[in-house]
Design a protein around this motif. Structure first.
Motif, mmCIF file in Angstrom:
data_model
loop_
_atom_site.group_PDB
_atom_site.id
_atom_site.type_symbol
_atom_site.label_atom_id
_atom_site.label_comp_id
_atom_site.label_asym_id
_atom_site.label_seq_id
_atom_site.Cartn_x
_atom_site.Cartn_y
_atom_site.Cartn_z
ATOM 1 N N LEU A 39 -11.922 -45.113 62.355
ATOM 2 C CA LEU A 39 -10.841 -44.136 62.228
ATOM 3 C C LEU A 39 -11.398 -42.714 62.185
ATOM 4 O O LEU A 39 -10.845 -41.811 62.807
ATOM 5 N N GLU A 40 -12.516 -42.533 61.483
ATOM 6 C CA GLU A 40 -13.152 -41.221 61.454
ATOM 7 C C GLU A 40 -13.610 -40.803 62.844
ATOM 8 O O GLU A 40 -13.426 -39.649 63.250
ATOM 9 N N PHE A 41 -14.210 -41.719 63.592
ATOM 10 C CA PHE A 41 -14.627 -41.417 64.961
ATOM 11 C C PHE A 41 -13.430 -41.055 65.833
ATOM 12 O O PHE A 41 -13.501 -40.152 66.659
ATOM 13 N N PHE A 42 -12.324 -41.754 65.638
ATOM 14 C CA PHE A 42 -11.112 -41.468 66.406
ATOM 15 C C PHE A 42 -10.591 -40.069 66.108
ATOM 16 O O PHE A 42 -10.249 -39.315 67.018
ATOM 17 N N VAL A 43 -10.536 -39.713 64.826
ATOM 18 C CA VAL A 43 -10.037 -38.389 64.435
ATOM 19 C C VAL A 43 -10.945 -37.301 65.005
ATOM 20 O O VAL A 43 -10.463 -36.290 65.538
ATOM 21 N N ILE A 44 -12.254 -37.491 64.928
ATOM 22 C CA ILE A 44 -13.192 -36.511 65.479
ATOM 23 C C ILE A 44 -13.023 -36.406 66.992
ATOM 24 O O ILE A 44 -13.064 -35.307 67.559
ATOM 25 N N LEU A 49 -11.184 -33.379 71.669
ATOM 26 C CA LEU A 49 -10.338 -33.300 72.854
ATOM 27 C C LEU A 49 -9.401 -32.098 72.758
ATOM 28 O O LEU A 49 -9.183 -31.390 73.737
ATOM 29 N N GLY A 50 -8.886 -31.848 71.583
ATOM 30 C CA GLY A 50 -8.030 -30.674 71.380
ATOM 31 C C GLY A 50 -8.784 -29.379 71.646
ATOM 32 O O GLY A 50 -8.245 -28.443 72.260
ATOM 33 N N ILE A 51 -10.037 -29.313 71.222
ATOM 34 C CA ILE A 51 -10.852 -28.122 71.477
ATOM 35 C C ILE A 51 -11.069 -27.931 72.976
ATOM 36 O O ILE A 51 -10.958 -26.816 73.492
ATOM 37 N N VAL A 52 -11.348 -29.014 73.687
ATOM 38 C CA VAL A 52 -11.546 -28.929 75.137
ATOM 39 C C VAL A 52 -10.261 -28.467 75.828
ATOM 40 O O VAL A 52 -10.291 -27.624 76.734
ATOM 41 N N ILE A 53 -9.122 -28.985 75.404
ATOM 42 C CA ILE A 53 -7.838 -28.598 75.997
ATOM 43 C C ILE A 53 -7.555 -27.119 75.731
ATOM 44 O O ILE A 53 -7.126 -26.391 76.625
ATOM 45 N N LEU A 54 -7.799 -26.678 74.509
ATOM 46 C CA LEU A 54 -7.575 -25.260 74.186
ATOM 47 C C LEU A 54 -8.515 -24.349 74.975
ATOM 48 O O LEU A 54 -8.114 -23.270 75.423
ATOM 49 N N ALA A 55 -9.762 -24.772 75.155
ATOM 50 C CA ALA A 55 -10.701 -23.976 75.942
ATOM 51 C C ALA A 55 -10.238 -23.888 77.395
ATOM 52 O O ALA A 55 -10.284 -22.809 78.011
ATOM 53 N N ALA A 56 -9.776 -25.002 77.949
ATOM 54 C CA ALA A 56 -9.269 -24.991 79.324
ATOM 55 C C ALA A 56 -8.034 -24.099 79.445
ATOM 56 O O ALA A 56 -7.886 -23.359 80.423
ATOM 57 N N LEU A 57 -7.166 -24.153 78.459
ATOM 58 C CA LEU A 57 -5.975 -23.306 78.458
ATOM 59 C C LEU A 57 -6.357 -21.830 78.409
ATOM 60 O O LEU A 57 -5.817 -21.007 79.146
ATOM 61 N N GLY A 58 -7.303 -21.489 77.557
ATOM 62 C CA GLY A 58 -7.752 -20.109 77.456
ATOM 63 C C GLY A 58 -8.409 -19.611 78.730
ATOM 64 O O GLY A 58 -8.136 -18.502 79.198
#
Length: 70
Positions: A39-44, A49-58
């Protein structure tokens, strides 16, 4: 094949999800990996993935602004 898999994309997505579930099941039952640790690995992973998506958006926003003003 079954009629719900008319396109290869749906079949590929189904097989990817099935393979992931099989891997997680094998990790839990065969190698005695703690469910809390998975579960910890999943959350990380979701956070990364959220960081990668935000970087792509920026970067996309910057690219659009550069094209519009220059």
């Amino acid at each position: 094949m079954i009629s719900i898999f008319k396109s290869g994309h749906k079949r590929t997505m189904f097989l990817a999800i099935l393979a992931t579930l099989t891997f997680v099941g094998a990790a839990i039952f065969m190698f005695d990996v703690d469910k809390k640790e998975l579960l910890e690995f999943f959350v990380i992973s979701v956070f990364g993935l959220g960081i990668v998506i935000l970087a792509a958006l920026g970067l996309t926003a910057i690219r659009i602004l550069i094209r519009r003003f220059f």
